[in-house]
Design a protein around this motif. Structure first.
Motif, PDB file in Angstrom:
ATOM      1  N   SER A   1       0.835  -1.208   0.000  1.00 24.19           N
ATOM      2  CA  SER A   1       0.000   0.000   0.000  1.00 24.19           C
ATOM      3  C   SER A   1       0.865   1.251   0.000  1.00 24.19           C
ATOM      4  O   SER A   1       0.453   2.303  -0.509  1.00 24.19           O
ATOM      5  N   THR A   2       2.070   1.155   0.538  1.00 27.34           N
ATOM      6  CA  THR A   2       2.990   2.299   0.555  1.00 27.34           C
ATOM      7  C   THR A   2       3.332   2.732  -0.862  1.00 27.34           C
ATOM      8  O   THR A   2       3.336   3.936  -1.183  1.00 27.34           O
ATOM      9  N   ASN A   3       3.627   1.775  -1.722  1.00 22.95           N
ATOM     10  CA  ASN A   3       3.956   2.080  -3.111  1.00 22.95           C
ATOM     11  C   ASN A   3       2.809   2.824  -3.791  1.00 22.95           C
ATOM     12  O   ASN A   3       3.019   3.808  -4.512  1.00 22.95           O
ATOM     13  N   LEU A   4       1.595   2.358  -3.563  1.00 19.70           N
ATOM     14  CA  LEU A   4       0.418   2.965  -4.197  1.00 19.70           C
ATOM     15  C   LEU A   4       0.153   4.366  -3.650  1.00 19.70           C
ATOM     16  O   LEU A   4      -0.287   5.255  -4.388  1.00 19.70           O
ATOM     17  N   LEU A   5       0.417   4.548  -2.348  1.00 18.81           N
ATOM     18  CA  LEU A   5       0.229   5.880  -1.763  1.00 18.81           C
ATOM     19  C   LEU A   5       1.183   6.888  -2.401  1.00 18.81           C
ATOM     20  O   LEU A   5       0.775   8.007  -2.751  1.00 18.81           O
ATOM     21  N   VAL A   6       2.452   6.521  -2.539  1.00 18.86           N
ATOM     22  CA  VAL A   6       3.433   7.409  -3.156  1.00 18.86           C
ATOM     23  C   VAL A   6       3.038   7.698  -4.602  1.00 18.86           C
ATOM     24  O   VAL A   6       3.095   8.853  -5.067  1.00 18.86           O
ATOM     25  N   ALA A   7       2.604   6.662  -5.311  1.00 26.52           N
ATOM     26  CA  ALA A   7       2.182   6.852  -6.701  1.00 26.52           C
ATOM     27  C   ALA A   7       0.980   7.780  -6.790  1.00 26.52           C
ATOM     28  O   ALA A   7       0.875   8.600  -7.715  1.00 26.52           O
ATOM     29  N   GLY A   8       0.073   7.674  -5.811  1.00 21.02           N
ATOM     30  CA  GLY A   8      -1.101   8.537  -5.805  1.00 21.02           C
ATOM     31  C   GLY A   8      -0.750   9.992  -5.588  1.00 21.02           C
ATOM     32  O   GLY A   8      -1.279  10.887  -6.272  1.00 21.02           O
ATOM     33  N   VAL A   9       0.165  10.263  -4.642  1.00 26.58           N
ATOM     34  CA  VAL A   9       0.597  11.644  -4.388  1.00 26.58           C
ATOM     35  C   VAL A   9       1.343  12.190  -5.605  1.00 26.58           C
ATOM     36  O   VAL A   9       1.158  13.348  -6.006  1.00 26.58           O
ATOM     37  N   ALA A  10       2.182  11.345  -6.226  1.00 29.94           N
ATOM     38  CA  ALA A  10       2.933  11.777  -7.411  1.00 29.94           C
ATOM     39  C   ALA A  10       1.992  12.064  -8.581  1.00 29.94           C
ATOM     40  O   ALA A  10       2.223  12.997  -9.365  1.00 29.94           O
ATOM     41  N   ALA A  11       0.915  11.267  -8.698  1.00 24.90           N
ATOM     42  CA  ALA A  11      -0.028  11.468  -9.810  1.00 24.90           C
ATOM     43  C   ALA A  11      -0.702  12.831  -9.730  1.00 24.90           C
ATOM     44  O   ALA A  11      -1.005  13.447 -10.763  1.00 24.90           O
ATOM     45  N   ARG A  12      -0.924  13.323  -8.513  1.00 29.66           N
ATOM     46  CA  ARG A  12      -1.537  14.646  -8.363  1.00 29.66           C
ATOM     47  C   ARG A  12      -0.607  15.751  -8.840  1.00 29.66           C
ATOM     48  O   ARG A  12      -1.043  16.867  -9.117  1.00 29.66           O
ATOM     49  N   SER A  13       0.684  15.424  -8.940  1.00 31.23           N
ATOM     50  CA  SER A  13       1.666  16.385  -9.472  1.00 31.23           C
ATOM     51  C   SER A  13       1.962  16.112 -10.938  1.00 31.23           C
ATOM     52  O   SER A  13       2.905  16.678 -11.504  1.00 31.23           O
ATOM     53  N   GLY A  14       1.196  15.239 -11.559  1.00 29.14           N
ATOM     54  CA  GLY A  14       1.360  14.956 -12.976  1.00 29.14           C
ATOM     55  C   GLY A  14       2.443  13.952 -13.297  1.00 29.14           C
ATOM     56  O   GLY A  14       2.878  13.862 -14.454  1.00 29.14           O
ATOM     57  N   ILE A  15       2.896  13.165 -12.309  1.00 27.91           N
ATOM     58  CA  ILE A  15       3.963  12.186 -12.530  1.00 27.91           C
ATOM     59  C   ILE A  15       3.383  10.791 -12.360  1.00 27.91           C
ATOM     60  O   ILE A  15       2.806  10.477 -11.319  1.00 27.91           O
ATOM     61  N   GLU A  16       3.539   9.957 -13.369  1.00 28.13           N
ATOM     62  CA  GLU A  16       3.017   8.597 -13.333  1.00 28.13           C
ATOM     63  C   GLU A  16       4.139   7.604 -13.053  1.00 28.13           C
ATOM     64  O   GLU A  16       5.221   7.709 -13.633  1.00 28.13           O
ATOM     65  N   ILE A  17       3.868   6.650 -12.177  1.00 25.47           N
ATOM     66  CA  ILE A  17       4.823   5.572 -11.879  1.00 25.47           C
ATOM     67  C   ILE A  17       4.248   4.285 -12.461  1.00 25.47           C
ATOM     68  O   ILE A  17       3.140   3.875 -12.108  1.00 25.47           O
ATOM     69  N   GLY A  18       5.007   3.647 -13.359  1.00 30.49           N
ATOM     70  CA  GLY A  18       4.553   2.426 -13.999  1.00 30.49           C
ATOM     71  C   GLY A  18       4.675   1.211 -13.103  1.00 30.49           C
ATOM     72  O   GLY A  18       5.359   1.233 -12.066  1.00 30.49           O
ATOM     73  N   PHE A  19       4.030   0.114 -13.539  1.00 32.84           N
ATOM     74  CA  PHE A  19       3.979  -1.114 -12.729  1.00 32.84           C
ATOM     75  C   PHE A  19       5.377  -1.633 -12.400  1.00 32.84           C
ATOM     76  O   PHE A  19       5.658  -2.045 -11.274  1.00 32.84           O
ATOM     77  N   PHE A  20       6.277  -1.619 -13.387  1.00 36.00           N
ATOM     78  CA  PHE A  20       7.609  -2.193 -13.185  1.00 36.00           C
ATOM     79  C   PHE A  20       8.711  -1.130 -13.111  1.00 36.00           C
ATOM     80  O   PHE A  20       9.894  -1.446 -13.240  1.00 36.00           O
ATOM     81  N   ASP A  21       8.335   0.149 -12.908  1.00 39.81           N
ATOM     82  CA  ASP A  21       9.342   1.210 -12.884  1.00 39.81           C
ATOM     83  C   ASP A  21      10.338   1.070 -11.739  1.00 39.81           C
ATOM     84  O   ASP A  21      11.476   1.558 -11.827  1.00 39.81           O
ATOM     85  N   ILE A  22       9.933   0.427 -10.649  1.00 40.01           N
ATOM     86  CA  ILE A  22      10.832   0.285  -9.498  1.00 40.01           C
ATOM     87  C   ILE A  22      11.390  -1.137  -9.391  1.00 40.01           C
ATOM     88  O   ILE A  22      12.056  -1.463  -8.398  1.00 40.01           O
ATOM     89  N   THR A  23      11.170  -1.965 -10.409  1.00 44.81           N
ATOM     90  CA  THR A  23      11.508  -3.385 -10.292  1.00 44.81           C
ATOM     91  C   THR A  23      13.007  -3.626 -10.228  1.00 44.81           C
ATOM     92  O   THR A  23      13.472  -4.432  -9.401  1.00 44.81           O
ATOM     93  N   VAL A  24      13.811  -2.961 -11.064  1.00 51.55           N
ATOM     94  CA  VAL A  24      15.255  -3.239 -11.098  1.00 51.55           C
ATOM     95  C   VAL A  24      15.929  -2.893  -9.768  1.00 51.55           C
ATOM     96  O   VAL A  24      16.572  -3.753  -9.157  1.00 51.55           O
ATOM     97  N   PRO A  25      15.820  -1.652  -9.268  1.00 49.60           N
ATOM     98  CA  PRO A  25      16.418  -1.389  -7.954  1.00 49.60           C
ATOM     99  C   PRO A  25      15.746  -2.186  -6.844  1.00 49.60           C
ATOM    100  O   PRO A  25      16.397  -2.587  -5.870  1.00 49.60           O
ATOM    101  N   GLY A  26      14.443  -2.438  -6.989  1.00 51.64           N
ATOM    102  CA  GLY A  26      13.736  -3.231  -5.984  1.00 51.64           C
ATOM    103  C   GLY A  26      14.259  -4.646  -5.902  1.00 51.64           C
ATOM    104  O   GLY A  26      14.411  -5.212  -4.803  1.00 51.64           O
ATOM    105  N   LEU A  27      14.559  -5.247  -7.071  1.00 48.98           N
ATOM    106  CA  LEU A  27      15.119  -6.599  -7.088  1.00 48.98           C
ATOM    107  C   LEU A  27      16.504  -6.631  -6.447  1.00 48.98           C
ATOM    108  O   LEU A  27      16.846  -7.568  -5.714  1.00 48.98           O
ATOM    109  N   ALA A  28      17.311  -5.610  -6.713  1.00 44.64           N
ATOM    110  CA  ALA A  28      18.647  -5.553  -6.107  1.00 44.64           C
ATOM    111  C   ALA A  28      18.548  -5.501  -4.588  1.00 44.64           C
ATOM    112  O   ALA A  28      19.271  -6.219  -3.875  1.00 44.64           O
ATOM    113  N   ILE A  29      17.635  -4.682  -4.093  1.00 45.57           N
ATOM    114  CA  ILE A  29      17.436  -4.579  -2.640  1.00 45.57           C
ATOM    115  C   ILE A  29      16.901  -5.885  -2.083  1.00 45.57           C
ATOM    116  O   ILE A  29      17.348  -6.367  -1.027  1.00 45.57           O
TER     117      ILE A  29
END
Length: 608
Positions: free
Chosen positions: A168-196
């Protein structure tokens, strides 16, 4: 007055964390003291926030009506229903077959499965799914609960960092960013997320179990369901599952963990090896097995709780249905006991206490004879079955010494399908968003009791008062920190300190600040607080906002150092028998690892 409230809030939070970590007092006591202090502070010195609204006692006590608290407690009851009915026995067997016979490998398979599922399903239902599976696995393989439940929570959090819908944290950040006109895609955080997730997973599976100290349950000991062997007797009646069972190579393959020692067929005694012997109606099968095997036989109906005492109206025919209040326990025949010298058939235990004696363990060699004909001796350990209230009558008895830690409810295997249906309905509807998870959890807990999967007493025992007080007090602290401006002051001070550094250094510093805050506030509150700050920083620095939004997502999810930072940590706190300090010992190194990994991978991936 404003600064007084801010600094008083800081001081109370610091004192609370020290109290939790010190472990000199119970968590409930520290939580109650913390909550009382906040109530007194804002009652004696009233405070109005920046919007002009007063911070009231109702605001500070809102944690006790918080949906997260209700959800956690209700899901604990649902999980107890699954465990009480052995509903997760088959999924556990399937996963352990994949993992092999080695306990550590089987555990790793289950934990990695949870991490993978967390990438596509919210963390909370994933942890709810795997808690009963790991409970069964830990019981079967003799693995300390402390070694499996915290890794489950941490790996589900790490898995949830790899996709947009993972938490839910990911979706909350995406929601706040969307109000500023910035879209986060489904796999946009996958590469660094996989490394972590890979770095964190290696630590969680390979090193964290060595840090965690196994603790005994609240009863002080854990029932021995392992290698202790008891002698028991099974009557083969018409329609019994063992009727027509034929021996192969001297053994009966359909008996499972029950080891046959002798068959009494009328006046005839049949001893092993059992060549070309078929069990028939009227046979009495004498077996040896662990209490776990006897418990399974009782729950599946292969062993019946029958009357052995001649004083009853019927002898040997009366059976009691195994209900949700039936308990198995052990008792030792005391020296000088009036039961010493009596046969099991004439023990009188049923008429006096309403319990049935159906197993015997003796250190010395026992003669080959029917269970009912064996005379009891001082030091014998008896395996008893009866209603919880009947077993409780043995407390304080000087002839039979009840081993109170050994009392365990017999699984209601007949209702395993019903319990599993309730559980998976909750998970499916929560995953699809059909109803809020707090609604589903409460209804599911009610259904577990209403359908007889649990008794009211068992449901009450699943209620964890330490979690209840901890969440209530933590939300009071979070409300005070936000409404007084203390959280914003920390964020502004941190950004001022980072001014003038390189973009990569600022990104790393921001991550560390958020990671610290998320373990004091909730992960979602921290995400909402820092997303606008991160966007403002990226604009000032003239860099792409994606890196700073990813920083907020990963850092807000790094809720490993305290149980209050993430809902799944609270879910596993009871089953794993953890204390506050355990999260600090095992979680702080993981927070540091996640921070360092992000600090190395993010500048490369985002081209900073």
């Amino acid at each position: 007055m404003d600064s007084i409230h801010v600094w008083a809030t800081y001081l109370l939070i610091l004192a609370s964390v020290i109290g939790y970590a010190w472990e000199r007092w119970p968590i409930e006591a520290v939580a109650a003291a913390s909550l009382s202090a906040f109530l007194l502070l804002f009652a004696v010195a009233p405070y109005r926030d920046a919007a002009g609204f007063a911070v009231t006692s109702g605001d500070l006590l809102s944690g006790f009506s918080n949906p997260a608290l209700i959800t956690v407690l209700a899901l604990l009851i649902v999980g107890q229903g699954l465990f009480a009915t052995d509903a997760m026995a088959r999924p556990t067997q399937w996963l352990t077959r994949i993992g092999g016979t080695v306990g550590g490998r089987a555990t790793a398979v289950v934990l990695l499965s949870a991490a993978l599922l967390s990438a596509f399903l919210n963390n909370t239902p994933v942890v709810v799914i795997f808690i009963p599976i790991l409970t069964m696995l830990a019981t079967q393989r003799g693995i300390p609960p402390a070694h499996v439940f915290m890794p489950l929570s941490f790996l589900s959090i790490l898995g949830g960092m790899t996709t947009l819908i993972g938490s839910s944290t990911n979706l909350l950040v995406a929601g706040v960013a969307a109000r500023s006109g910035i879209e986060i895609g489904f796999f946009d955080i996958t590469v660094p997320g996989l490394a972590i997730a890979v770095v964190g997973g290696i630590y969680v599976i390979g090193f964290m179990p060595r840090i965690l100290t196994p603790r005994q349950g609240s009863e002080g000991r854990v029932a021995d369901s392992g290698g202790k062997q008891f002698l028991g007797e099974i009557d083969i009646t018409e329609g019994h599952a063992f009727e027509w069972l034929t021996a192969r190579a001297g053994l009966f393959p359909g008996l499972g963990d029950l080891m046959p020692r002798m068959i009494l067929r009328g006046e005839r005694t049949i001893l092993p090896p059992f060549d070309d012997i078929t069990l028939a109606v009227g046979d009495r099968l004498i077996v040896t097995a662990t209490r776990r095997a006897f418990s399974k036989a009782l729950s599946t109906g292969n062993l019946t709780v029958k009357t052995l005492d001649p004083s009853a109206e019927t002898l040997g025919d009366q059976t009691n249905k195994i209900g949700p209040d039936m308990v198995m326990a052990e008792a030792v025949v005391a020296p000088g006991s009036r039961y010493a010298g009596r046969t099991m058939q004439y023990s009188g235990l049923r008429t006096q206490f309403g319990i049935t004696l159906f197993g015997l363990q003796r250190k010395s060699r026992m003669a080959r004879s029917a269970l009912s004909e064996i005379r009891l001796e001082p030091g014998d350990t008896l395996l008893l079955c009866g209603q919880a209230s009947a077993i409780a009558k043995l407390k304080g008895n000087h002839d039979l010494l009840l081993l109170e830690y050994s009392a365990q409810t017999i699984p209601q295997s007949a209702k395993a399908g019903l319990a599993a249906s309730i559980f998976f309905a909750i998970v499916l509807m929560a995953a699809t968003g059909a109803l809020p998870i707090e609604v589903l959890a409460v209804v599911g807990a009610l259904l577990m009791v209403a359908t007889g999967c649990l008794t009211v007493g068992e449901a009450a025992r699943a209620f964890d008062r330490s979690i209840f007080m901890l969440i209530g007090a933590s939300i009071a602290a979070a409300v005070a920190l936000e409404r007084t401006g203390g959280a914003a002051m920390i964020a502004e001070t941190a950004m001022t300190a980072l001014a003038g550094l390189s973009t990569a250094a600022i990104l790393s510093g921001l991550f560390l600040v958020i990671a610290i805050m998320t373990n004091v506030l909730s992960n979602n509150a921290t995400a909402v607080l820092f997303t606008p700050i991160a966007l403002d920083l990226s604009r000032r620095l003239g860099t792409s906002p994606e890196a700073f939004l990813a920083c907020v997502i990963f850092a807000a999810n790094a809720s490993f150092a305290t149980p209050i930072g993430y809902q799944t940590n609270l879910l596993i706190m009871g089953p794993g028998r953890y204390r506050f300090i355990d999260f600090a010992k095992a979680g702080v190194p993981l927070v540091i690892l996640v921070w360092l990994t992000f600090s190395i991978v993010a500048p490369w991936y985002y081209g900073l």
